[in-house]
Motif scaffolding. Structure first.
Motif, PDB file in Angstrom:
ATOM      1  N   THR A 196      -1.599   1.047  -2.002  1.00  0.00           N
ATOM      2  CA  THR A 196      -1.019   2.389  -2.015  1.00  0.00           C
ATOM      3  C   THR A 196       0.447   2.366  -2.435  1.00  0.00           C
ATOM      4  O   THR A 196       0.981   3.368  -2.923  1.00  0.00           O
ATOM      5  N   TYR A 202      -5.431   5.697   1.960  1.00  0.00           N
ATOM      6  CA  TYR A 202      -5.581   4.235   1.878  1.00  0.00           C
ATOM      7  C   TYR A 202      -6.995   3.872   1.434  1.00  0.00           C
ATOM      8  O   TYR A 202      -7.200   3.004   0.575  1.00  0.00           O
ATOM      9  N   GLU A 204      -7.662   4.731  -2.249  1.00  0.00           N
ATOM     10  CA  GLU A 204      -6.968   3.784  -3.128  1.00  0.00           C
ATOM     11  C   GLU A 204      -7.750   2.474  -3.222  1.00  0.00           C
ATOM     12  O   GLU A 204      -7.936   1.907  -4.308  1.00  0.00           O
ATOM     13  N   ASN A 205      -8.216   2.000  -2.085  1.00  0.00           N
ATOM     14  CA  ASN A 205      -8.966   0.741  -2.039  1.00  0.00           C
ATOM     15  C   ASN A 205     -10.292   0.856  -2.778  1.00  0.00           C
ATOM     16  O   ASN A 205     -10.646  -0.006  -3.598  1.00  0.00           O
ATOM     17  N   SER A 227     -11.109   2.938  -5.105  1.00  0.00           N
ATOM     18  CA  SER A 227     -10.916   3.141  -6.544  1.00  0.00           C
ATOM     19  C   SER A 227     -10.788   1.808  -7.278  1.00  0.00           C
ATOM     20  O   SER A 227     -11.298   1.651  -8.394  1.00  0.00           O
ATOM     21  N   PRO A 236      -4.934   1.266  -8.949  1.00  0.00           N
ATOM     22  CA  PRO A 236      -5.418   2.262  -7.983  1.00  0.00           C
ATOM     23  C   PRO A 236      -5.314   3.692  -8.510  1.00  0.00           C
ATOM     24  O   PRO A 236      -4.616   3.938  -9.472  1.00  0.00           O
ATOM     25  N   HIS A 277      -3.840   6.409  -7.880  1.00  0.00           N
ATOM     26  CA  HIS A 277      -2.612   7.184  -8.127  1.00  0.00           C
ATOM     27  C   HIS A 277      -2.161   7.042  -9.579  1.00  0.00           C
ATOM     28  O   HIS A 277      -1.595   7.970 -10.153  1.00  0.00           O
TER      29      HIS A 277
END
Length: 317
Positions: free
Chosen positions: A170, A257, A260-261, A263, A283, A285
């Motif tokens: 992240t 979190y 993100e993981n 993805s 990730p 974002h």
């Protein structure tokens, strides 16, 4: 308990804003600058050289504040151990990358071994020092607990390693990991205060420390936390959740979190199978960033989502 929380927030906040103006120039003088990946978004190339390893400031203010409340508080001692343990692993990784100029830092195996050692000691402390047992609170059940028995221990190992590395993923935009985590820390501090948990001082100290750090880490960042900070914050969040018997609540309040993981996992799996990318970049974002969102909008949206999920987390308890 109320005064403890207020004192912890304020002390950690002021320690952070007092230390940062001295530590950040020192990191710059020592040339502890961020090496930006050339395969990342082009807009990030201008960040090259920005001081990193700022997680030292977060850790210092958090530890110094927690020491004021650590006497006879096994819960704070245990969470602090995990936070420091993962922070040290992150510091070593940062040191190798930034000072020794080895771009990959610690090898994957070295990181896993270090993280497993900290996690196993954490498991031992929960069972034999804190005396917590193997039950966890189930969300949306009015506080009902489920005794996992022997399944608790592999669940703990997977949960700790997964969450710590998810927080690390992240940390890719100015103020993203710190902005999301200050909300998660506020959630746990509020719950701990409401149930009169011994966790209150360290959760409140994390809130204060991160609020102070955000003054220097928000866009445009004057300092990055590095793995020193992101791994330490991951350790803090997951240790706090397990000590409070609330690891499943991370799926709610730590929704960003988790996304993100996932993805990254999906991106790797999809590319291996099709040789194509599922997202513009992982990730996730970075996917939104490359889609035209300004960095500040991504951070704002992800923070708002976290705030909403924390409210849902309050309902779920």
């Amino acid at each position: 308990m109320k005064n403890e929380a207020l004192y912890a927030v304020l002390i950690a906040f002021f320690l952070n804003i007092v230390m940062s103006p001295f530590v950040i120039p020192l990191l710059q003088k020592l040339k502890f600058g961020q090496n930006v990946r050339t395969d990342g978004p082009n807009s990030h190339l201008k960040k090259s050289g920005t001081p990193t390893m700022g997680g030292i400031i977060i850790l210092a203010s958090l530890v110094l504040t927690s020491l004021l409340f650590i006497v006879n508080n096994k819960e704070v001692q245990t969470i602090l151990f995990v936070t420091l343990g993962f922070g040290i692993i992150g510091f070593i990784d940062d040191y190798i990358k930034v000072v020794k100029k080895r771009s990959l830092g610690l090898t994957a195996m070295q990181k896993i071994i270090g993280q497993l050692i900290v996690t196993c000691i954490f498991a031992y402390l929960l069972a034999n020092y804190v005396g917590l047992g193997t039950s966890i609170i189930l969300p949306f059940t009015g506080g009902s607990e489920w005794d996992m028995g022997v399944l608790y221990w592999p669940f703990l190992v997977v949960g700790v390693l997964g969450l710590v590395n998810a927080v690390n993923l992240t940390d890719g935009l100015d103020g993203l990991a710190s902005g999301v985590t200050v909300l998660v820390a506020t959630y746990f501090a509020a719950i701990a205060w409401g149930i009169q948990s011994n966790v209150v001082p360290i959760a409140a100290a994390a809130v204060g420390s991160l609020l102070g750090f955000l003054l220097f880490n928000s866009y445009p960042a004057k300092v990055f936390m590095g793995d020193t900070g992101s791994l330490a914050l991951g350790g803090f969040v997951v240790a706090t959740a397990f000590v409070m018997k609330m690891p499943l609540f991370i799926l709610i309040v730590g929704f960003i979190y988790v996304v993100e993981n996932i993805s990254v996992i999906l991106q790797v799996a999809y590319f291996k199978k099709t040789k194509k990318r599922l997202f513009r970049m992982a990730p996730i974002h970075h996917h939104f960033e490359l889609g035209g969102w300004p960095e500040t909008k991504v951070v704002t949206v992800f923070s708002v989502i976290t705030a909403i999920m924390c409210l849902i987390g309050l309902i779920a308890l």
